[in-house]
Enzyme design. Structure first.
Site, PDB file in Angstrom:
ATOM      1  N   ASP A 101     119.819  21.583 -31.054  1.00  0.00           N
ATOM      2  CA  ASP A 101     119.004  21.675 -32.270  1.00  0.00           C
ATOM      3  C   ASP A 101     118.217  20.377 -32.412  1.00  0.00           C
ATOM      4  OD1 ASP A 101     119.377  23.272 -35.353  1.00  0.00           O
ATOM      5  OD2 ASP A 101     118.165  21.475 -35.080  1.00  0.00           O
ATOM      6  N   ASP A 113     113.222  25.523 -32.821  1.00  0.00           N
ATOM      7  CA  ASP A 113     113.818  24.237 -32.416  1.00  0.00           C
ATOM      8  C   ASP A 113     115.298  24.343 -32.055  1.00  0.00           C
ATOM      9  OD1 ASP A 113     115.227  24.199 -34.896  1.00  0.00           O
ATOM     10  OD2 ASP A 113     115.047  22.017 -34.971  1.00  0.00           O
ATOM     11  N   GLU A 114     115.766  25.546 -31.775  1.00  0.00           N
ATOM     12  CA  GLU A 114     117.206  25.724 -31.615  1.00  0.00           C
ATOM     13  C   GLU A 114     117.503  26.766 -30.542  1.00  0.00           C
ATOM     14  OE1 GLU A 114     118.793  27.046 -35.362  1.00  0.00           O
ATOM     15  OE2 GLU A 114     120.731  27.456 -34.449  1.00  0.00           O
TER      16      GLU A 114
HETATM   17  P1  TTP Z   1     116.017  22.821 -38.827  1.00  0.00           P
HETATM   18  O1  TTP Z   1     116.557  22.651 -37.456  1.00  0.00           O
HETATM   19  O2  TTP Z   1     116.845  23.503 -39.813  1.00  0.00           O
HETATM   20  O3  TTP Z   1     115.686  21.407 -39.463  1.00  0.00           O
HETATM   21  P2  TTP Z   1     115.097  20.127 -38.784  1.00  0.00           P
HETATM   22  O4  TTP Z   1     114.943  20.268 -37.317  1.00  0.00           O
HETATM   23  O5  TTP Z   1     113.844  19.727 -39.497  1.00  0.00           O
HETATM   24  O6  TTP Z   1     116.181  19.042 -39.147  1.00  0.00           O
HETATM   25  P3  TTP Z   1     117.630  18.865 -38.504  1.00  0.00           P
HETATM   26  O7  TTP Z   1     117.607  17.504 -37.879  1.00  0.00           O
HETATM   27  O8  TTP Z   1     118.549  18.919 -39.679  1.00  0.00           O
HETATM   28  O9  TTP Z   1     117.843  19.960 -37.511  1.00  0.00           O
HETATM   29  O10 TTP Z   1     114.622  23.544 -38.762  1.00  0.00           O
HETATM   30  C1  TTP Z   1     113.672  23.341 -37.721  1.00  0.00           C
HETATM   31  C2  TTP Z   1     112.251  23.329 -38.274  1.00  0.00           C
HETATM   32  O11 TTP Z   1     112.024  24.525 -39.003  1.00  0.00           O
HETATM   33  C3  TTP Z   1     111.979  22.199 -39.252  1.00  0.00           C
HETATM   34  O12 TTP Z   1     111.589  21.018 -38.614  1.00  0.00           O
HETATM   35  C4  TTP Z   1     110.933  22.782 -40.128  1.00  0.00           C
HETATM   36  C5  TTP Z   1     111.230  24.259 -40.138  1.00  0.00           C
HETATM   37  N1  TTP Z   1     111.930  24.584 -41.403  1.00  0.00           N
HETATM   38  C6  TTP Z   1     111.220  25.083 -42.481  1.00  0.00           C
HETATM   39  O13 TTP Z   1     110.023  25.324 -42.368  1.00  0.00           O
HETATM   40  N2  TTP Z   1     111.887  25.299 -43.637  1.00  0.00           N
HETATM   41  C7  TTP Z   1     113.216  25.029 -43.798  1.00  0.00           C
HETATM   42  O14 TTP Z   1     113.760  25.239 -44.899  1.00  0.00           O
HETATM   43  C8  TTP Z   1     113.935  24.538 -42.694  1.00  0.00           C
HETATM   44  C9  TTP Z   1     115.399  24.261 -42.839  1.00  0.00           C
HETATM   45  C10 TTP Z   1     113.262  24.340 -41.520  1.00  0.00           C
HETATM   46 MG    MG Z   2     116.541  21.056 -36.181  1.00  0.00          MG
END
Ligand code: TTP
Ligand code: MG
Length: 416
Positions: free
Chosen positions: A22, A130-131
């Site tokens: 992730d 992103d995962e």
């Molecule tokens: P996530 O992997 O949930 O969040 P992240 O990568 O920004 O942070 P983390 O380090 O905690 O993993 O989500 C991936 C992308 O998806 C994030 O960069 C932006 C988008 N996203 C949204 O648009 N709305 C949201 O509520 C979330 C959680 C993510």
């Molecule tokens: Mg993320």
């Protein structure tokens, strides 16, 4: 690590090595990649945001910005209260950089990451931009899994220039918790004999498949952690939650047998967003739904998905979930229509206090064809005439179906 004793040929759980990747504050990291001066600074990426304006919602915030209380799904106005804009206050050391979402760019970066993952895993299940999960059973072994995971992180960093957190475990659910455990730049390996111990202190709300509503129900039963859930009475759980209860019980015990399979086509696409507390400002609700509608329509277009049903979800205090949907005569790919229909469905809730809103398109159609079935729909210029059915899928019993996201997020999951 302890080698599991097993009979020759007997399939054992520890034979599976699952790696979950992730990316850290992904959109913000992408912005930093092309604008290196943002490194180490608080960065906020806003969906529906325009430079200089206060509209939109936070898609993500860098970890530095999170220190100021900025979080995903917060309204940009609220984020600005916590963290002013550098552009407005250049001399303020406690100001940050705000950027609008540039999904094309993030998708490009995400694809480059996925290319590496396909090289490194036997099978890959992409979950979102992103995962992803990788089955790496045949690529590594438990005593060197740590080095393998480091290699995955380093390749992504070197070749794509964005940071990732990685979790390794014998099952998908634990691997996901492991990647989240030490973010950002995390690397956590949970070997088979460590799973129960690793899971025990984890909050039930963080177990995959448990949304805020179900977490509350579990707490009412005295179940606060995955450890509590793992030692709960499985019959009591199935009585209360049906088959789902048994799945959650198993997950809390690290008994998640789902194979890492490439993902099929989704059944629906949705986005949702919570307000800070509840809002009585219906204009804000309308604006938020418009932003979500645009995002969902855009996502459908990118996935080449046509949709036949357009719906909204409105959560009113305390946790009452209302869903309304409208079905069209044929599948469409039409952002304007998603906007019209969702605003129309929303009208019913005018004057109500709202905690959370969502937009969903469903009845998806991935066949490549013309939007042929629109006749009688556009031709008379009144979309209402063409709508065949107004779904009344209300569920005000305070239950949220399939909610896997934390409250306060724009969900990347389907909300049903
Ligand atoms: P996530 O992997 O949930 O969040 P992240 O990568 O920004 O942070 P983390 O380090 O905690 O993993 O989500 C991936 C992308 O998806 C994030 O960069 C932006 C988008 N996203 C949204 O648009 N709305 C949201 O509520 C979330 C959680 C993510
Ligand atoms: Mg993320």
């Amino acid at each position: 690590m302890v080698d599991g004793e097993r009979l020759p040929g007997a399939p054992a759980r520890e034979e599976r090595i699952v790696l979950h990747v992730d990316m850290d504050c992904f959109y913000a990291s992408c912005e930093r990649r092309r604008e290196p001066e943002l490194r180490g600074e608080p960065v906020v990426v806003g969906m529906g945001y325009e430079p200089g304006e206060t509209v939109g919602a936070v898609a993500t915030a860098s970890y530095e910005a999170r220190e100021y209380g900025v979080e995903s799904a917060q309204a940009i106005g609220a984020a600005l209260d916590n963290l002013p804009r550098k552009a407005d206050e250049p001399d303020n050391p406690d100001a940050g950089y705000y950027r609008p979402v540039d999904l094309d760019f993030y998708q490009d970066v995400g694809s480059s990451v996925k290319e590496i993952l396909y090289e490194l895993g036997d099978t890959v299940r992409e979950v979102s931009i992103d995962e992803a999960y990788l089955d790496v059973t045949d690529r590594t072994a438990w005593d060197v899994a740590d080095g393998f995971a480091r290699h995955v992180k380093q390749r992504i960093h070197r070749e794509v220039g964005v940071p990732a957190s990685v979790g390794v475990a014998p099952d998908m659910s634990t691997a996901k918790l492991a990647s989240d455990y030490d973010k950002p730049d995390g690397l956590v390996v949970v070997e088979p004999d460590e799973v129960r111990e690793f899971l025990a202190p984890i909050d039930v709300a963080d177990v995959h498949g448990i949304g805020p509503v179900r977490a509350r129900e579990l707490r009412e039963m005295g179940i606060e952690t995955a450890g509590d859930l793992a030692s709960a009475d499985p019959y009591e759980l199935t009585d209360r939650f049906g088959d789902r209860g048994r799945d959650l019980y198993r997950r809390a015990r690290g008994e998640d047998n789902r194979p890492v399979e490439p993902r099929g086509k989704p059944k629906s696409l949705s986005r949702e967003s919570a307000f800070d507390g509840a809002t009585d400002d219906f204009e804000r609700v309308r604006e938020q739904v418009a932003t979500l509608a645009e995002a969902v329509a855009d996502r459908a277009t990118r996935k080449d998905a046509f949709y036949r049903t357009i719906g909204v979800k409105v959560v009113t205090p305390p946790f009452d979930v209302h869903t309304r949907a409208e079905s069209l005569p044929g599948p469409v790919d039409d952002a304007g229509l998603v906007d019209d229909v969702t605003q129309d469905l929303l009208g019913e809730f005018a004057g109500e206090s709202v905690r959370k809103v969502g937009v969903r398109v469903s009845n998806l159609d991935f066949s490549e064809r013309e939007q042929a079935s629109l006749d009688g729909f556009e031709s008379d210029g009144d979309a209402d005439d063409g709508r065949t059915e107004r779904g009344r899928g209300d569920s005000t019993g305070g239950r949220e179906r399939g909610g896997t996201q934390r409250d306060g997020q724009i969900s990347l999951d389907d909300f049903e």
